[in-house]
Scaffold this active site. Structure first.
Site, PDB file in Angstrom:
ATOM      1  N   LYS A  20      -1.420  -7.553  -8.745  1.00 39.71           N
ATOM      2  CA  LYS A  20      -0.824  -6.354  -7.364  1.00 39.71           C
ATOM      3  C   LYS A  20      -0.107  -5.719  -8.268  1.00 39.71           C
ATOM      4  CE  LYS A  20      -2.758  -4.865  -3.057  1.00 39.71           C
ATOM      5  NZ  LYS A  20      -2.957  -5.699  -2.161  1.00 39.71           N
ATOM      6  N   SER A  59       2.808  -8.017  -5.468  1.00 38.60           N
ATOM      7  CA  SER A  59       2.455  -8.507  -4.491  1.00 38.60           C
ATOM      8  C   SER A  59       3.768  -9.738  -4.623  1.00 38.60           C
ATOM      9  CB  SER A  59       1.363  -8.443  -4.316  1.00 38.60           C
ATOM     10  OG  SER A  59       1.284  -9.311  -3.470  1.00 38.60           O
ATOM     11  N   HIS A  71     -15.454  16.324   2.490  1.00 37.45           N
ATOM     12  CA  HIS A  71     -15.718  14.719   2.836  1.00 37.45           C
ATOM     13  C   HIS A  71     -15.584  13.907   1.845  1.00 37.45           C
ATOM     14  CE1 HIS A  71     -17.614  17.397   5.777  1.00 37.45           C
ATOM     15  NE2 HIS A  71     -18.117  18.175   4.679  1.00 37.45           N
ATOM     16  N   GLU A 107       2.958   6.002  -1.136  1.00 39.32           N
ATOM     17  CA  GLU A 107       2.539   5.769   0.368  1.00 39.32           C
ATOM     18  C   GLU A 107       3.505   6.039   1.250  1.00 39.32           C
ATOM     19  OE1 GLU A 107       0.455   1.267   0.980  1.00 39.32           O
ATOM     20  OE2 GLU A 107       1.570   1.291  -1.123  1.00 39.32           O
TER      21      GLU A 107
END
Ligand code: ARG
Length: 465
Positions: free
Chosen positions: A284, A278, A157, A291
């Site tokens: 970043k 970024s 979980h 992804e």
């Protein structure tokens, strides 16, 4: 309509938009090698059974070699009017060798031809996917061997649950990708069956030696019913499913790498080459590769569902709908190959932050189960032991301490079965070392399983070349 091989019964020209709409040449030209190889096997067999002379077969085989060279040299003119790779190759062959080119299609239809071509294509490509899976398996095993003792919280979980190691975690993925390889090896068996000789749908009046063609092509056998032979695309569905499962596994791995590389976790660091920045936030470092791997499952699952839907309710035998089988197969194939290749490098080059993972193990009472097992081993029924260990967690929470920091009397107050030896099970290292059951995370297990993993890989899909 003299320019179409099927033009005999037609009086009017095909509309240009119809030509463009029905043509598959734009995408099935990828199968030109397989188409030529299949035709050459067919020609050799026709000579063997006496339908062609040896001379004619030799001319055809040679002519097809030359057509292949033209395609590879980039001098072959692909035109929509030729419809598909089968007609484009045959037309060019006839231009080169003359009227005998028209004998190649004796005892054959494009229906059995196209089914063969896609089978040959996948039979060539599935081994490439298997090589990539093997490469990924090896990288995972290498990491597992090196990181046998590097502690990691195991989660359920997404809550800290019990201590494991990075080594054990990599082996979990090894199992997934080994199963993927097993599935592809199995798919390959059913792919390597030759439909040639099924004709359009009802076989052929020529004494074709179907088994000889299958042997010539390195296939394991023939499709045994002509109607099924031309309409079966199960092998393509199986491949698409296999690709979906590979991508699903890659997406689960990717999701963990995204989470682990976040500021909140910082268990790992992806190498700079796998990330992008970024345009506005200078700090970043985005995990674009995992992804995107995660995102690509969408198209691959779409390809599977697309072909399933195309085939649903199709009556026997060949229907033009089936021309829609190729693009999803090519797309899933390209996607899965590129995804595996990049994952191998990403996993190989990522760096662990063992200090961060170890720190995460100090909070969260990850040895509470070990305390319950300790009491159960001393005779307390496990349910009661679970209850007592739960109260120990509540107490530690109240005091803001770890389980291993609770004083002996406090623990003894929860159960008189507790002795000083309890501290030996409350440490994360002891918990891990005690989990020696087959499949468990104890470092000695992981070392053994990693070694065994190499043998399992070799037995399933030996290194080629
Ligand atoms: N281009 C077709 C396909 O991909 C080849 C088979 C065509 N057969 C036919 N009878 N029109 O399915």
């Amino acid at each position: 309509m003299a320019d179409k091989p099927w033009g005999g019964r037609f009086r009017e020209e095909t509309l240009k938009i119809v030509e463009a709409f029905t043509a598959s040449l734009g995408f099935d030209r990828r199968m030109y090698r397989q188409d030529i190889r299949g035709s050459q096997a067919h020609a050799r067999m026709l000579a063997k059974v006496g339908v062609l002379t040896e001379d004619e077969a030799r001319t055809l085989v040679q002519g097809l070699d030359e057509v292949r060279s033209e395609i590879e040299a980039g001098t072959f003119a692909f035109r929509d009017a030729d419809e598909d790779i089968h007609m484009a190759v045959e037309k060019r062959l006839t231009e080169r060798v003359g009227a005998v080119g028209g004998k190649l299609h004796t005892g054959r239809s494009r229906n059995d031809q196209v089914a063969l071509d896609l089978r040959l294509y996948l039979a060539d490509e599935i081994p490439e996917v298997l090589d990539l899976l093997r490469g990924l398996g090896e990288v995972l095993l290498t990491r597992a061997e090196a990181e046998t003792d590097v502690l990691l919280p195991g989660y359920t979980h997404l809550q800290r649950a019990q201590p494991v190691t990075f080594g054990h975690h990599w082996l979990a993925y090894f199992e997934m990708f080994l199963r993927d390889a097993e599935r592809l090896v199995d798919t390959l068996r059913r792919t390597r069956r030759s439909p040639l000789g099924a004709g359009a749908l009802a076989g052929s009046p020529y004494p074709l030696d179907r088994e000889a063609v299958a042997r010539d092509l390195g296939f394991e056998g023939v499709c045994r019913n002509s109607l099924d032979a031309v309409s079966d695309r199960d092998f393509a569905l199986e491949f698409l499913f296999d690709a979906s499962v590979v991508m699903t596994h890659l997406s689960r791995l990717s999701e963990e790498l995204v989470i682990w590389s976040s500021q909140e976790f910082r268990f790992i660091e992806l190498s700079d080459g796998f990330c992008t920045g970024s345009s506005i936030m200078p700090q970043k470092k985005n995990p674009d590769v995992p992804e995107l791997l995660r995102g690509k499952v969408g198209r691959v699952n779409g390809n599977l569902l697309g072909l399933l839907t195309t085939l649903k309710s199709l009556p026997l035998a060949y229907n033009k709908d089936m021309q829609e089988d190729k693009e999803p197969v090519f797309d899933s194939l390209d996607t899965v190959k590129r995804s595996l290749a990049i994952t191998v490098e990403m996993v190989r080059t990522l760096r662990l932050r063992p200090d961060r993972a170890r720190e995460a193990l100090t909070a969260g009472y990850l040895t509470a189960t070990d305390l319950a097992d300790y009491l159960a081993r001393k005779g307390l029924p496990f349910r009661e032991a679970h209850e007592a260990a739960g109260r120990a967690v509540a107490l530690a929470e109240e005091r803001g301490s770890g389980l291993e920091e609770l004083p002996l009397d406090a623990l003894r107050a929860l159960s008189p079965l507790v002795d000083a030896d309890v501290y030996a099970v409350l440490s994360v290292e002891a918990s891990l070392a005690s989990r020696r059951v087959l499949g468990g995370p104890a470092p000695e297990n992981v070392r053994r399983e990693a070694a065994l993993g190499r043998d399992r890989l070799d037995a399933l899909w030996p290194r080629r070349g």
